[in-house]
Enzyme design. Structure first.
Site, short mmCIF file in Angstrom:
data_model
loop_
_atom_site.label_atom_id
_atom_site.label_comp_id
_atom_site.label_asym_id
_atom_site.label_seq_id
_atom_site.Cartn_x
_atom_site.Cartn_y
_atom_site.Cartn_z
N ASP A 1 1.37 23.88 30.05
CA ASP A 1 0.12 24.16 29.33
C ASP A 1 -1.03 23.81 30.26
O ASP A 1 -1.24 22.64 30.59
CB ASP A 1 0.07 23.31 28.05
N ALA B 1 -5.05 32.40 34.75
CA ALA B 1 -6.49 32.37 34.45
C ALA B 1 -6.73 32.75 33.01
O ALA B 1 -5.89 33.40 32.38
CB ALA B 1 -7.25 33.33 35.37
N TYR B 2 -7.86 32.33 32.51
CA TYR B 2 -8.36 32.81 31.21
C TYR B 2 -9.17 34.06 31.54
O TYR B 2 -10.24 33.96 32.15
CB TYR B 2 -9.23 31.74 30.57
N TYR C 1 -6.59 32.55 42.96
CA TYR C 1 -7.20 33.87 42.79
C TYR C 1 -8.51 33.77 42.01
O TYR C 1 -8.59 33.10 40.98
CB TYR C 1 -6.24 34.83 42.08
N TYR D 1 -17.00 33.97 31.70
CA TYR D 1 -15.79 34.18 32.50
C TYR D 1 -16.10 33.99 33.99
O TYR D 1 -15.45 33.20 34.68
CB TYR D 1 -15.21 35.57 32.25
#
Length: 299
Positions: free
Chosen positions: A41, A65-66, A104, A130
């Protein structure tokens, strides 16, 4: 634990578009430990650090990534945790065990107001949560003591998962007309080409370190297609490549103003990949060639 013969490569985000490909392209280089969200998590920073400390990898690759751009506007704390704080934890743990960290990033760190392709040193000015949280993650990685590469990518797609390619293919079967934004420009980049280039770069690092040579310098590199198009141009190419006999809707250009979203998108997301090509001796294919490979059932 670390393998004395084959290096361990620890991959976060193994079920994402790029991560899924990396699990395969990295395999020839050593033992790949591929972790998805069920295994670790990313909001649990202690668990993130523990994963690195347990496996003591030679290389850590963060493809997690979110990426829900619009939802990040109202869920910034979670985006910050995954995009900024988790990479910082990875970087600290990677530094402690002497591992390379490959992380990334995104074209969304820029404001999109440029008129020429963005080089790595161009000023950053993200327009939304973001991009801002991704930029914070980049800064945390580069501020750490880890040997790290930050690879910025653009308009990533694949033949699996949720992405622009899959969305256009689905909508093409449902609608007679597609209205697609034509005043946002970027570099469509196939996840597999990103993974292939990344694996070659990691292989270079491993061989250079084993031979006592200095690998390409730590820092930011743009890893994207060398040419660009609009979302409308990309969608048109996808529709044109549909199988014979499949429905082919008309693809109509619209403006960003005609398709409002909670988060602002950069109008110009073109990344200059020259630094990556010169440092690693690698260049991605033009975007149309990548799309053709992606759509080829034999690839």
């Amino acid at each position: 634990m670390a393998d004395p013969v084959r290096p361990t490569l620890l991959l976060f985000g193994a079920q994402g578009q790029v991560g899924w490909e990396l699990a395969r392209t990295l395999a020839p280089l050593g033992r790949v430990v591929a972790l998805d969200r069920g295994a670790v998590d990313l909001t649990d920073l202690a668990a993130v650090r523990a994963a690195v400390e347990t496996y003591r990898p030679r290389v850590v690759v963060n493809a997690a990534a979110y990426t829900a751009v619009d939802r990040a506007e109202s869920d910034r704390a979670l985006a910050e945790r995954i995009n900024a704080e988790a990479p910082a934890a990875m970087a600290a743990a990677a530094a402690a065990c002497g591992a390379l960290l490959v992380h990334y990033s995104t074209d969304y760190v820029f404001d999109g107001r440029a008129a020429v392709p963005y080089r790595e040193e161009a000023p950053t000015a993200p327009q939304g949560a973001y991009g801002a949280t991704k930029l914070a993650g980049d800064a945390a990685v580069l501020a750490s003591a880890a040997e790290a590469w930050v690879f910025r990518v653009s308009w990533v797609y694949a033949a699996r998962g949720r992405n622009f390619l899959r969305t256009i293919q689905r909508l093409a079967a449902e609608r007679d007309e597609l209205r697609i934004v034509a005043d946002q420009v970027g570099c469509p980049t196939w996840a597999r080409e990103i993974a292939e280039a990344s694996a070659l770069a990691v292989g270079r690092w491993l061989s250079d370190r084993a031979a006592g040579y200095e690998p390409p310098a730590r820092g930011v590199y743009h890893l994207a297609s060398p040419d660009h198009t609009s979302w409308h141009g990309f969608a048109s190419a996808i529709v044109d490549a549909l199988p014979a006999g499949a429905p082919r809707p008309a693809v109509r250009p619209i403006t960003t103003a005609e398709y409002p979203t909670p988060a602002a998108r950069p109008a110009w997301s073109v990344l200059d990949p020259t630094k990556f090509r010169e440092a690693f001796g690698l260049a991605l294919s033009p975007w149309r060639e990548q799309l053709a490979r992606c759509l080829d059932p034999l690839t």
